[in-house]
Design a protein around this motif. Structure first.
Motif, PDB file in Angstrom:
ATOM      1  N   ALA A   1       0.829  -1.214   0.000  1.00  0.00           N
ATOM      2  CA  ALA A   1       0.000   0.000   0.000  1.00  0.00           C
ATOM      3  C   ALA A   1       0.859   1.258   0.000  1.00  0.00           C
ATOM      4  CB  ALA A   1      -0.933  -0.007   1.209  1.00  0.00           C
ATOM      5  N   LEU A   2       1.937   1.246   0.793  1.00  0.00           N
ATOM      6  CA  LEU A   2       2.831   2.403   0.819  1.00  0.00           C
ATOM      7  C   LEU A   2       3.496   2.612  -0.532  1.00  0.00           C
ATOM      8  CD1 LEU A   2       4.290   4.637   2.362  1.00  0.00           C
ATOM      9  CD2 LEU A   2       5.975   2.955   3.086  1.00  0.00           C
ATOM     10  N   LEU A   3       3.935   1.528  -1.146  1.00  0.00           N
ATOM     11  CA  LEU A   3       4.559   1.645  -2.468  1.00  0.00           C
ATOM     12  C   LEU A   3       3.569   2.184  -3.496  1.00  0.00           C
ATOM     13  CD1 LEU A   3       6.693  -1.630  -2.607  1.00  0.00           C
ATOM     14  CD2 LEU A   3       7.488   0.703  -2.218  1.00  0.00           C
ATOM     15  N   LEU A   4       2.325   1.748  -3.409  1.00  0.00           N
ATOM     16  CA  LEU A   4       1.318   2.238  -4.347  1.00  0.00           C
ATOM     17  C   LEU A   4       1.079   3.734  -4.160  1.00  0.00           C
ATOM     18  CD1 LEU A   4      -1.319  -0.652  -4.332  1.00  0.00           C
ATOM     19  CD2 LEU A   4       0.252  -0.021  -6.171  1.00  0.00           C
ATOM     20  N   ILE A   5       1.059   4.183  -2.916  1.00  0.00           N
ATOM     21  CA  ILE A   5       0.860   5.617  -2.671  1.00  0.00           C
ATOM     22  C   ILE A   5       2.021   6.421  -3.237  1.00  0.00           C
ATOM     23  CG2 ILE A   5       0.718   7.358  -0.848  1.00  0.00           C
ATOM     24  CD1 ILE A   5      -0.765   5.287   0.839  1.00  0.00           C
ATOM     25  N   VAL A   6       3.250   5.965  -2.979  1.00  0.00           N
ATOM     26  CA  VAL A   6       4.423   6.659  -3.520  1.00  0.00           C
ATOM     27  C   VAL A   6       4.391   6.658  -5.037  1.00  0.00           C
ATOM     28  CG1 VAL A   6       6.930   6.601  -3.675  1.00  0.00           C
ATOM     29  CG2 VAL A   6       5.816   6.170  -1.491  1.00  0.00           C
ATOM     30  N   PHE A   7       4.022   5.518  -5.626  1.00  0.00           N
ATOM     31  CA  PHE A   7       3.957   5.425  -7.083  1.00  0.00           C
ATOM     32  C   PHE A   7       2.942   6.409  -7.656  1.00  0.00           C
ATOM     33  CE2 PHE A   7       1.898   3.546 -10.819  1.00  0.00           C
ATOM     34  CZ  PHE A   7       2.982   3.442 -11.681  1.00  0.00           C
ATOM     35  N   CYS A   8       1.779   6.486  -7.020  1.00  0.00           N
ATOM     36  CA  CYS A   8       0.739   7.398  -7.513  1.00  0.00           C
ATOM     37  C   CYS A   8       1.201   8.850  -7.433  1.00  0.00           C
ATOM     38  CB  CYS A   8      -0.547   7.199  -6.717  1.00  0.00           C
ATOM     39  SG  CYS A   8      -1.338   5.583  -6.979  1.00  0.00           S
TER      40      CYS A   8
ATOM     41  N   ARG B   1       4.999  13.832 -12.181  1.00  0.00           N
ATOM     42  CA  ARG B   1       6.067  13.763 -13.192  1.00  0.00           C
ATOM     43  C   ARG B   1       5.792  14.755 -14.314  1.00  0.00           C
ATOM     44  NH1 ARG B   1       6.719   7.877 -15.388  1.00  0.00           N
ATOM     45  NH2 ARG B   1       7.985   9.032 -16.880  1.00  0.00           N
ATOM     46  N   PRO B   2       6.854  15.333 -14.912  1.00  0.00           N
ATOM     47  CA  PRO B   2       6.623  16.234 -16.044  1.00  0.00           C
ATOM     48  C   PRO B   2       5.951  15.503 -17.196  1.00  0.00           C
ATOM     49  CG  PRO B   2       8.863  16.464 -15.205  1.00  0.00           C
ATOM     50  CD  PRO B   2       8.280  15.271 -14.521  1.00  0.00           C
ATOM     51  N   LEU B   3       5.003  16.163 -17.793  1.00  0.00           N
ATOM     52  CA  LEU B   3       4.281  15.566 -18.912  1.00  0.00           C
ATOM     53  C   LEU B   3       5.146  15.567 -20.165  1.00  0.00           C
ATOM     54  CD1 LEU B   3       0.787  17.238 -18.412  1.00  0.00           C
ATOM     55  CD2 LEU B   3       1.427  14.890 -17.861  1.00  0.00           C
TER      56      LEU B   3
ATOM     57  N   SER C   1      -4.489   8.361 -16.892  1.00  0.00           N
ATOM     58  CA  SER C   1      -3.438   8.250 -17.915  1.00  0.00           C
ATOM     59  C   SER C   1      -2.062   8.515 -17.322  1.00  0.00           C
ATOM     60  CB  SER C   1      -3.724   9.233 -19.052  1.00  0.00           C
ATOM     61  OG  SER C   1      -4.959   8.949 -19.666  1.00  0.00           O
ATOM     62  N   LYS C   2      -1.993   9.438 -16.363  1.00  0.00           N
ATOM     63  CA  LYS C   2      -0.706   9.716 -15.723  1.00  0.00           C
ATOM     64  C   LYS C   2      -0.220   8.522 -14.911  1.00  0.00           C
ATOM     65  CE  LYS C   2      -1.552  14.704 -15.299  1.00  0.00           C
ATOM     66  NZ  LYS C   2      -1.742  15.837 -14.349  1.00  0.00           N
ATOM     67  N   LEU C   3      -1.172   7.839 -14.244  1.00  0.00           N
ATOM     68  CA  LEU C   3      -0.778   6.715 -13.398  1.00  0.00           C
ATOM     69  C   LEU C   3      -0.318   5.518 -14.212  1.00  0.00           C
ATOM     70  CD1 LEU C   3      -3.495   6.678 -10.590  1.00  0.00           C
ATOM     71  CD2 LEU C   3      -1.213   7.658 -10.526  1.00  0.00           C
ATOM     72  N   THR C   4      -0.926   5.306 -15.370  1.00  0.00           N
ATOM     73  CA  THR C   4      -0.640   4.096 -16.147  1.00  0.00           C
ATOM     74  C   THR C   4       0.475   4.267 -17.156  1.00  0.00           C
ATOM     75  OG1 THR C   4      -2.390   4.744 -17.716  1.00  0.00           O
ATOM     76  CG2 THR C   4      -2.998   3.272 -15.908  1.00  0.00           C
ATOM     77  N   ARG C   5       1.066   5.448 -17.250  1.00  0.00           N
ATOM     78  CA  ARG C   5       2.137   5.618 -18.240  1.00  0.00           C
ATOM     79  C   ARG C   5       3.390   4.882 -17.779  1.00  0.00           C
ATOM     80  NH1 ARG C   5       4.609  11.724 -17.643  1.00  0.00           N
ATOM     81  NH2 ARG C   5       4.300  11.987 -15.421  1.00  0.00           N
ATOM     82  N   LEU C   6       4.121   4.370 -18.718  1.00  0.00           N
ATOM     83  CA  LEU C   6       5.325   3.600 -18.445  1.00  0.00           C
ATOM     84  C   LEU C   6       6.588   4.366 -18.786  1.00  0.00           C
ATOM     85  CD1 LEU C   6       4.161   0.145 -19.809  1.00  0.00           C
ATOM     86  CD2 LEU C   6       4.112   0.976 -17.457  1.00  0.00           C
TER      87      LEU C   6
END
Length: 675
Positions: free
Chosen positions: A286-293, A299-301, A669-674
């Motif tokens: 859960a902590l990793l998911l929060i940091v990832f989000c 992140r710059p677009l 879209s921001k969350l799922t970008r690789l």
């Protein structure tokens, strides 16, 4: 026969004998106190060793067991509680449990004690011993086991110093070797017995009878004393190593918890393992998911890009055009940015004469840019320029109006080179630009290679030398670059030029100013024949198309007039082959803005787009941002780029705008970008 003693004398002798025995017992006890204590006496009772009764040293008969303790209370008091049980022998193991309470011992009297209690009145009671001293073993005999600790009641009695039920006396020490009789020396220490010694005589009692040996074997069923102090059941024992002295290591969390609660851990099962892993890893995930989000959201677009959705090219129908080429020499015609209309002759290096001055003018303007309408810097007329002006008599084209000490502007110098084709001014510009003609010529050849003129070699700045050679195709490449300089076009499209002295000089290129001709340069020598590098324009489809062509090697006299006439036909024919075709209508979707995260917004053309070409030509269509940075969000109708058809000066450019609002990428879209 000796008369019997009187009763009074007999009665007096019996107390005296009892006193003697008491004194002997006390003396023996005092002498052997230290030895008896070292033999393993306990705090409460003394042990004895079992075996045969000890024989007397004098008579060889078994001795009576020595009495070690008697009741210290008066006879009128109630009988004392039975003495503590005898300590275990050296051959027996210590009791596993503490001795029973005094009340419990009262029911465990031996048979001998009961007989003594049931003795008739008037006879002294043969009381059992309370404790027996243990004789210190010889030759390393086993020590008796430790007696159980005293009970609190006994400890309190000891401290108070009150009357005890019995007095503790040590058994007398064994007689020394050599003093005992022959039979006594053969007896072992383990076979010794205690002898009862009465501490107080009873006047009414009968003479003492020999004491009955008492067995020291513990009664059956009596629990053994524990080997060590009993631990509380609530306190778990710490884990021990193989030696039993130190802990084997830190216990696992569940084992430690089980020890503290005195509850063993539940058996390990796949379900419990899975549940434990879920409990451990769920917070971390859960902590990793929060940091990832958070990272993904801030992140710059990526920069948006324009992508073409319309066709990337357009092909004109029909066969390639046929131009009116001359019967000799070589020629080449191209529309700048679109392609080659046609060519004729073998493209091999030939002398080009004064056409070489096109490279001279291009090099000077490249190194010294001149804006349209400006005169530029002033150049000194050196002696060499004045001297070369006298070569007019030798057939050279020169500017003969120059004088020593004069100055000429860059614009006039270029006009003298491109219109009357003055050789002396061409050499003057070479020296002014590079300090020498040789250095300038090297620059000319370097530039030729940069432009892709593979079959061209320059050996002089004027082209008078026959070693300066090129091809029609190479000269067309140079002509397209020269016509991109407005200051040069402004000079070459003039039919004539007036020098600083006021003399007017005509342009040998007679194509200008007719039929949209704008130059470029003529050249003629006996070896090279008539040569012309020319350019013309045509307005079509809302564009101005630039036609550049070269005709070389015309030897029919007059060679200048011949090459002009042939070149005019080629220019007019090429202009006639051009046509236009509408490839995109206003409002058509021609592309899209890609935000880099999967979102797209369509873009449309702001007006009709027309492609210009000729039969058999395929033109390219491109979409670009026109040098501007695309926004991440914008309103519909915002200009975001341009649609381009073709290339070069005649390309078609049309602005494109957003068909609908351009929105920033969504949170998903921001969350799922690789990338």
């Amino acid at each position: 026969m000796t008369p019997a003693p009187k009763p009074e004398a007999k009665a007096a002798a019996e107390p005296a004998a009892g006193d003697d025995r008491l004194k002997a017992a006390v003396a023996a006890w005092v002498a052997n106190a230290e030895d008896a204590e070292g033999a393993g006496d306990t705090a409460g009772t003394d042990g004895v060793q079992t075996g045969k009764p000890r024989e007397s040293a004098k008579s060889g008969k078994p001795e009576e067991p020595a009495r070690s303790a008697v009741s210290a209370k008066s006879t009128d008091e109630p009988a004392a509680k039975p003495a503590a049980k005898a300590a275990p022998t050296s051959d027996e193991k210590p009791a596993d449990k503490p001795a029973a309470e005094p009340d419990e011992k009262s029911d465990e009297k031996s048979g001998e004690e009961k007989k003594a209690a049931d003795a008739p009145a008037g006879k002294p009671a043969d009381r059992p011993t309370a404790a027996f001293g243990v004789v210190k073993p010889k030759n390393g005999a086993a020590k008796p086991a430790e007696a159980p600790a005293k009970k609190p009641a006994d400890q309190a009695a000891d401290k108070s110093g009150g009357d005890q039920p019995t007095a503790l006396l040590k058994a007398p020490a064994a007689p020394a070797a050599g003093k005992a009789g022959s039979k006594g020396t053969a007896d072992s220490d383990s076979e010794r017995t205690s002898q009862f010694v009465p501490l107080k005589s009873d006047a009414a009692a009968a003479p003492a009878k020999p004491a009955i040996p008492i067995s020291v074997t513990p009664p059956t069923g009596v629990p053994k004393a524990p080997a060590e102090a009993e631990r509380t059941k609530q306190t778990p024992l710490p884990p021990q190593s193989a030696a039993g002295a130190e802990p084997a290591g830190p216990a696992a969390p569940l084992d430690l918890l089980a020890q503290l609660t005195n509850t063993p851990p539940p058996p390990e099962t796949p379900v419990r393992t899975a549940v434990r892993r879920v409990k451990i890893w769920t917070p971390l995930v859960a902590l990793l998911l929060i940091v990832f989000c958070v990272v993904q959201a801030f992140r710059p677009l990526p920069d948006p890009t324009l992508k073409l959705t319309a066709s990337k090219s357009y092909a004109f129908d029909g066969a390639k055009p046929s131009l009116p080429w001359p019967t000799e020499g070589q020629g080449y015609v191209e529309v700048s940015g679109l392609g080659t209309i046609g060519s004729f002759g073998e493209q091999k290096p030939v002398p080009i004469g004064s056409v070489a001055k096109t490279m001279t003018a291009y090099m000077v303007l490249k190194n010294h840019p001149l804006k349209q309408g400006e005169n530029g810097p002033m150049i000194d007329i050196d002696a060499k320029a004045v001297s070369d002006a006298g070569k007019e008599s030798e057939g050279e084209s020169v500017l003969n109006t120059v004088k020593p000490g004069q100055k000429i502007s860059l614009r006039d110098a270029l006009s003298a080179v491109m219109i009357p084709s003055a050789n002396n001014i061409a050499r003057l510009l070479a020296r002014w630009d590079s300090q020498s003609e040789e250095a300038f010529i090297k620059k000319m050849n370097v530039t030729a290679k940069e432009l892709g003129m593979k079959n061209t070699t320059y050996t002089d700045a004027s082209g008078l030398m026959e070693t300066t050679v090129s091809t029609a195709e190479d000269q067309v490449k140079l002509g397209k670059k020269a016509m991109e300089i407005p200051a040069l076009v402004a000079i070459t499209k003039l039919p004539s030029w007036k020098d600083p002295s006021g003399t007017t000089h005509r342009n040998y290129n007679t194509l200008v100013p007719f039929d949209g001709a704008i130059g470029i340069k003529t050249g003629s020598t006996t070896k090279a024949g008539g040569n012309l590098l020319f350019a013309g324009q045509k307005e079509i489809g809302g564009t101005t198309q630039l036609i550049v062509a070269a005709v070389l090697g015309q030897h029919k006299a007059p060679i200048i007039d011949t090459v002009n006439a042939v070149s005019k036909k080629v220019l007019i024919a090429a202009q006639g082959e051009l046509r236009d075709h509408k490839v995109v209508k206003k409002g058509d979707v021609v592309g899209r803005v890609d935000d880099g995260l999967g979102g797209t917004t369509p873009v449309v053309a702001t007006k009709d787009v027309t492609a210009v070409g000729w039969s058999g030509l395929t033109v390219n269509i491109t979409l670009n941002d026109a040098g501007r940075k695309l926004p991440h969000s914008a309103k519909a109708g915002t200009e975001v780029g341009q649609l381009t058809v073709g290339s070069g000066p005649g390309q078609v450019r049309v602005p494109v705008t957003l068909k609908k609002d351009l929105a920033e990428p969504s949170f998903g879209s921001k969350l799922t970008r690789l990338g």
